[in-house]
Motif scaffolding. Sequence first.
Motif, PDB file in Angstrom:
ATOM      1  N   UNK A 154      99.740  35.532 -19.436  1.00 14.73           N
ATOM      2  CA  UNK A 154      99.690  36.987 -19.418  1.00 14.73           C
ATOM      3  C   UNK A 154      98.293  37.509 -19.678  1.00 14.73           C
ATOM      4  N   UNK A 155      97.489  36.692 -20.341  1.00 16.33           N
ATOM      5  CA  UNK A 155      96.094  37.040 -20.618  1.00 16.33           C
ATOM      6  C   UNK A 155      95.225  35.872 -20.173  1.00 16.33           C
ATOM      7  N   UNK A 156      94.170  36.174 -19.450  1.00 12.57           N
ATOM      8  CA  UNK A 156      93.197  35.164 -19.049  1.00 12.57           C
ATOM      9  C   UNK A 156      91.900  35.445 -19.793  1.00 12.57           C
ATOM     10  N   UNK A 157      91.467  34.503 -20.597  1.00 12.81           N
ATOM     11  CA  UNK A 157      90.240  34.684 -21.371  1.00 12.81           C
ATOM     12  C   UNK A 157      89.020  34.367 -20.513  1.00 12.81           C
ATOM     13  N   UNK A 158      87.873  34.956 -20.857  1.00 17.99           N
ATOM     14  CA  UNK A 158      86.661  34.667 -20.084  1.00 17.99           C
ATOM     15  C   UNK A 158      86.160  33.254 -20.344  1.00 17.99           C
ATOM     16  N   UNK A 159      85.425  32.728 -19.401  1.00 15.08           N
ATOM     17  CA  UNK A 159      84.855  31.399 -19.575  1.00 15.08           C
ATOM     18  C   UNK A 159      83.856  31.410 -20.730  1.00 15.08           C
ATOM     19  N   UNK A 160      83.853  30.321 -21.485  1.00 11.66           N
ATOM     20  CA  UNK A 160      82.949  30.143 -22.633  1.00 11.66           C
ATOM     21  C   UNK A 160      83.141  31.224 -23.690  1.00 11.66           C
ATOM     22  N   UNK A 161      84.297  31.917 -23.633  1.00 11.39           N
ATOM     23  CA  UNK A 161      84.596  32.965 -24.618  1.00 11.39           C
ATOM     24  C   UNK A 161      83.470  34.003 -24.695  1.00 11.39           C
ATOM     25  N   UNK A 162      82.890  34.321 -23.538  1.00  7.91           N
ATOM     26  CA  UNK A 162      81.765  35.254 -23.480  1.00  7.91           C
ATOM     27  C   UNK A 162      82.295  36.679 -23.394  1.00  7.91           C
ATOM     28  N   UNK A 163      82.551  37.276 -24.550  1.00 11.85           N
ATOM     29  CA  UNK A 163      83.104  38.620 -24.603  1.00 11.85           C
ATOM     30  C   UNK A 163      81.979  39.654 -24.730  1.00 11.85           C
ATOM     31  N   UNK A 164      82.189  40.795 -24.097  1.00 12.99           N
ATOM     32  CA  UNK A 164      81.271  41.915 -24.215  1.00 12.99           C
ATOM     33  C   UNK A 164      81.904  42.963 -25.116  1.00 12.99           C
ATOM     34  N   UNK A 165      81.085  43.612 -25.925  1.00 11.82           N
ATOM     35  CA  UNK A 165      81.583  44.581 -26.897  1.00 11.82           C
ATOM     36  C   UNK A 165      80.989  45.948 -26.592  1.00 11.82           C
ATOM     37  N   UNK A 166      81.883  46.936 -26.496  1.00 15.40           N
ATOM     38  CA  UNK A 166      81.473  48.332 -26.354  1.00 15.40           C
ATOM     39  C   UNK A 166      81.955  49.105 -27.572  1.00 15.40           C
TER      40      UNK A 166
END
Length: 393
Positions: A231-243
């Motif tokens: 149901x959720x696909x995480x980004x590769x290398x856990x590279x999250x962006x924060x706003x």
Amino acid sequence: MYVRVLTVFFVLAAFLIQSGCSQDASAPQQHPAPEVTVVTVTPRDIPYTPSFVAQTESSRQVDIVARISGFLDRIAYQEGDLVKEGQLLFQLDQKPFKAELEAARGELQAQQARFKTAGANLKRVKPLAEQNALSQADLDRAQGEFDAAKAAVFAANANVKQAELNLGYTTIRAPVTGLASRSLQREGTYVNAMAETAKLTYVAAIDPIWVTFSVSQNQMARIREESQKGSIIRPESQDYEVELVLPDGKPFAERGRINFADPSFSQDTGSFMVRAVLPNPNRELRPGMFVTAYVKGGLRPDAIVVPQLSVQQGSNGHIVYVIKPDGTAEVRPVVVGDYEGEKDIVILSGLQAGDQLVVEGMLKVVPGQPVKIVEPAAGNDKTAAKPDVVAQE
């Protein structure tokens, strides 16, 4: 006779009127079907953007502490202002430390003279001892004096360096570029390096700035479960962006990245801390501010997103009204997820593609009874710009 005929006529008329009214009252009344507007649910891929209450923090806050004891001669910065790395902050009285440096240099010169004399003496004694003109004891004594003089020079040189360091410590400069707090000591105060008075102020770097927030154990378990289900696909290398969204509702212009996640849960709160770093060139963010952090990078594939107006809170959870193929209304329990934008919400279970969902007019809907589907009123089409739902024709 005429009166009797009139009486019979009025009795018959009253009977007929009463019979007609009785028949009208007993006839069932036909109520028109309530008018509703509906949308057809169409799954689509949407970003998975959880939000957290976060707090800003200096990326490098340094306490300014006096390394030596002495009188505070001058506060050289404007309290509360931005200071540059290397800028003068405090000046301690230098006179006693300059005197100590001069004394250490004098002692060094004296030891260097003794070392020179001991070296010359050893140079004379050594060949005489080789010729047996002097005893071995004389040679050992000369060698010992030479070694002791050499060590004394080394120690005196170290004392000079220590005196130079102490003199340098009287000038206190900013170790980083940042905001300098108020001075905890005033000019003329004796600063004791071994006491509480040694702490003078602090400098907090704010560009870049850190933003920290907590993820609870329940949140982490839900994210992990939905990830395993797809149901959720995480980004590769856990590279999250924060706003960030500021307390006044305005978005912060700069974006950042997560640069740290605590490896363990807190025993006190049952959550673990996550930290992001963001540029802050205009110094709009200050340490200690509360903001909303949106973590971007995840994806919800084939998500079902519906208007929030179509979801109601029932006694046992959330419900929606679905129009069945025969045109009657059905109450459907659903499990809701995160909000999507300002007007939509994610449905985790209870709906499927093609379901016709009542958006307006649900207060008039009776479960199991037919409804009349109409177009949304002009200028009130809440789903016109929604790619996840399609209004019924």
